[in-house]
Design an enzyme around this catalytic site. Structure first.
Site, PDB file in Angstrom:
ATOM      1  N   SER A 258       0.518  -1.375  -0.157  1.00  0.00           N
ATOM      2  CA  SER A 258      -0.730  -0.035   0.248  1.00  0.00           C
ATOM      3  C   SER A 258       1.249   1.070   0.190  1.00  0.00           C
ATOM      4  O   SER A 258       2.190   1.398  -0.071  1.00  0.00           O
ATOM      5  CB  SER A 258      -0.778  -0.447   1.712  1.00  0.00           C
ATOM      6  OG  SER A 258      -0.375   0.293   2.355  1.00  0.00           O
ATOM      7  N   LYS A 259      -0.131   2.214  -0.706  1.00  0.00           N
ATOM      8  CA  LYS A 259       1.071   3.469   0.161  1.00  0.00           C
ATOM      9  C   LYS A 259       1.444   3.901   1.070  1.00  0.00           C
ATOM     10  O   LYS A 259       3.056   4.352   1.393  1.00  0.00           O
ATOM     11  CB  LYS A 259       0.113   4.390  -0.767  1.00  0.00           C
ATOM     12  CG  LYS A 259      -1.495   5.152  -0.126  1.00  0.00           C
ATOM     13  CD  LYS A 259      -1.272   6.514  -0.858  1.00  0.00           C
ATOM     14  CE  LYS A 259      -2.930   7.003   0.109  1.00  0.00           C
ATOM     15  NZ  LYS A 259      -3.287   7.864  -0.271  1.00  0.00           N
ATOM     16  N   ARG A 260       1.262   3.538   2.237  1.00  0.00           N
ATOM     17  CA  ARG A 260       1.586   3.801   3.459  1.00  0.00           C
ATOM     18  C   ARG A 260       3.444   2.800   3.229  1.00  0.00           C
ATOM     19  O   ARG A 260       4.143   3.019   4.095  1.00  0.00           O
ATOM     20  CB  ARG A 260       0.547   3.452   4.761  1.00  0.00           C
ATOM     21  CG  ARG A 260      -0.330   4.553   4.540  1.00  0.00           C
ATOM     22  CD  ARG A 260      -0.727   5.336   5.680  1.00  0.00           C
ATOM     23  NE  ARG A 260      -1.939   6.454   4.717  1.00  0.00           N
ATOM     24  CZ  ARG A 260      -1.563   7.525   3.734  1.00  0.00           C
ATOM     25  NH1 ARG A 260      -0.731   7.817   3.889  1.00  0.00           N
ATOM     26  NH2 ARG A 260      -3.314   8.268   3.883  1.00  0.00           N
ATOM     27  N   ASP A 261       2.987   1.347   3.058  1.00  0.00           N
ATOM     28  CA  ASP A 261       3.790   0.826   3.115  1.00  0.00           C
ATOM     29  C   ASP A 261       5.763   1.614   3.026  1.00  0.00           C
ATOM     30  O   ASP A 261       6.703   1.326   3.763  1.00  0.00           O
ATOM     31  CB  ASP A 261       4.348  -0.035   2.504  1.00  0.00           C
ATOM     32  CG  ASP A 261       3.163  -1.414   2.621  1.00  0.00           C
ATOM     33  OD1 ASP A 261       3.016  -0.488   4.037  1.00  0.00           O
ATOM     34  OD2 ASP A 261       2.349  -1.824   2.206  1.00  0.00           O
TER      35      ASP A 261
END
Ligand code: GLU
Length: 510
Positions: A258-261
């Site tokens: 995910s983009k948060r990763d």
């Protein structure tokens, strides 16, 4: 039929690296078949529109060299390529479906539908429930006409017939079957007159004569409705073929990346850095992390595609030649950041020094370092085998621009012998007389001196290195000295020696 494919991102923020992989596969497929690659901006959901996102997409494609043949910002005869500018087209097609009974007006207000959902958690607007709701299927034509005249808000929904099978021959996943009874009557045109993704996507793919839809796996469920829409319009004969790409998984191989990763693992998961309204919404890009565009493309291509064999390094031309959808895996592809860096290192090593100097210049400039082309080319030559990300040229190799910041004391204590001091002093004094001041001449001069004094090079060269760069790592010692020049080399030998003495004295005193 000439291949025509499209990359159709929604400008809802920075484009995740998965989106770029989709663009790359579309690009490779188009180029491989001598076809056309189109960029279409799917911005019909105005509430999710983020300023700057479209420019970001275009800049990312340009950085990577994935230049569309047609599309938003690139011209072409099938525009406009921004869906918000095609509103009238979708309205016309939605009305056509209503006219032929394949779609209908629905007047239920959001509040009414919400009230039903409160009662019935699994509520779906479908062939069963539509019989009891406020729509043009349950109302008389006069009632409908009156509501429309009054300007009552409405949506247009697709009338999904029950008990039909929808077969999709996905080019990657094989046959996928959906039962129409399980599908809801999707909204095609919203109350604000804007189409939904489904309607706009199908109308545009048809009008832009798209032959293959290559997109992320998350769109596979929507494909059932898309096929029904092609049927409803009577466009089945020219319906594109579908290919749904595997998910990109986290570095540790579990769960979707995910983009948060990016922040979680300290790695970039976007092509370019993005500055959002908050720090949580700001992301590091591959470009800013120091990847070359060619290496980024190579890495992304291998996230789910491999032509077979052991080769890992592929130029864009090679990938274009070898690309085929058959070699895309069904299973998720692990985002292996170490592999990305390894590939980048290979590309850095293969890039000529003049080009590397261009990449190093802004990094050097930001640190207030010298930036002459010839100097930076030599920095590139010395460091290129030792770095895997571009900023490392000025970070690891800082000592090529400024004095040594720290010395490896342990290495010094191991190597330093007081009797070597006069030898180092003699080498220092030798510097101004070495002509030309290049690595081979310098090496010859220093080795001659050592021989004369009967000192082993193995005893002295590590100390030279420690004095010049502070550590036992780094480029060849004579190359480094040659780049630093006679005066700076002599300076560093002097300050190095002062440090050696000081640090070995304190050890002795302890
Ligand atoms: N607008 C969709 C997206 O953001 C496009 C999906 C498709 O390619 O059909 O990914």
């Amino acid at each position: 039929m000439a291949v025509r494919v499209r990359f159709a991102p929604s400008p809802t923020g920075a484009l995740h690296i998965g989106g770029i992989r989709t663009a790359l596969y579309n690009y490779l497929f188009a180029r491989h078949h001598g076809g056309v690659f189109i960029l279409r901006i799917e911005d019909t959901d105005q509430s999710r529109h983020v300023p700057g996102a479209e420019e970001y997409i275009i800049e990312a494609l340009r950085w990577l060299g994935l230049v569309p043949d047609e599309g938003q910002g690139f011209g072409g005869d099938n525009g406009p390529y921004r869906q918000s500018e095609r509103k009238a087209i979708y309205q016309k097609y939605a009305q056509e479906l209503v006219a032929c009974g394949k779609a209908y007006y629905a007047f239920d207000t959001p509040e009414e539908l919400e009230a039903i959902r409160q009662q019935e958690v699994h509520f779906a607007y479908n062939y069963r429930t539509r019989e009891h709701l406020r729509n043009s299927l349950t109302m008389s034509p006069e009632e409908v006409e009156a509501l429309l005249q009054e300007g009552t808000p409405y949506v247009i929904r697709l009338r999904v017939a029950p008990e039909e099978e929808v077969h999709i021959q996905d080019l990657i996943r094989g046959e996928v079957v959906f039962q129409s009874s399980e599908l809801d009557d999707k909204v095609l045109l919203k109350a604000d007159g804007m189409p939904t993704y489904h309607l706009a996507n199908i109308v545009d793919d048809h009008l832009m004569r798209i032959t293959h839809v290559i997109r992320g796996e998350e769109w596979l469920p929507s494909t059932a409705h898309h096929v029904l829409l092609y049927r409803a319009f009577g466009w089945e004969d020219t319906m594109p073929q579908f290919a749904h790409l595997p998910l990109i998984l986290r570095p540790e191989g579990q769960g979707k990346l995910s983009k948060r990763d990016g922040a979680r693992f300290g790695i970039p998961v976007f092509p370019l850095s993005w500055k959002g309204a908050t720090p949580e919404d700001s992301f590091l890009g591959f470009r800013e992390a120091g990847f070359l565009p060619e290496a980024t493309l190579n890495f992304l291509a291998l996230l789910g595609w491999h032509p077979g064999g052991d080769q890992e390094v592929f130029s864009l031309d090679e990938m274009t030649r070898l690309f085929s959808l058959e070699h895309i895996s069904k299973g998720g592809a692990r985002f292996d950041y170490d592999k990305a860096k390894w590939l980048n290192q290979r590309y850095i090593m293969a890039t000529d020094n003049a080009t590397l100097a261009q990449y190093i210049r802004p990094l050097a400039e930001a640190k207030g370092y010298r930036t002459e082309q010839s100097y930076l080319e030599q920095v590139a030559a010395l460091m290129k085998e030792r770095v895997s990300l571009l900023p490392e040229f000025v970070e690891e190799g800082y000592y090529l621009f400024e004095p040594v910041r720290a010395y490896d004391e342990e290495a010094i204590r191991k190597r330093w012998k007081p009797e070597l001091q006069p030898v180092l002093e003699a080498i220092t004094d030798l510097m101004p007389s070495v002509q030309p001041f290049d690595a081979p001449t310098l090496e010859m001069a220093v080795k001659a001196l050592l021989q004369e004094r009967q000192v082993k090079p193995g005893d002295v060269l590590p100390l030279l290195r420690l004095a010049l760069v502070g550590t036992m790592k780094g480029p060849a010692v004579f190359d480094t000295a040659a780049l630093l020049g006679p005066a700076e080399t002599a300076n560093r030998l002097r300050s190095g020696m002062a440090y050696f003495l000081q640090c070995t004295e304190t050890t002795a005193a302890k």
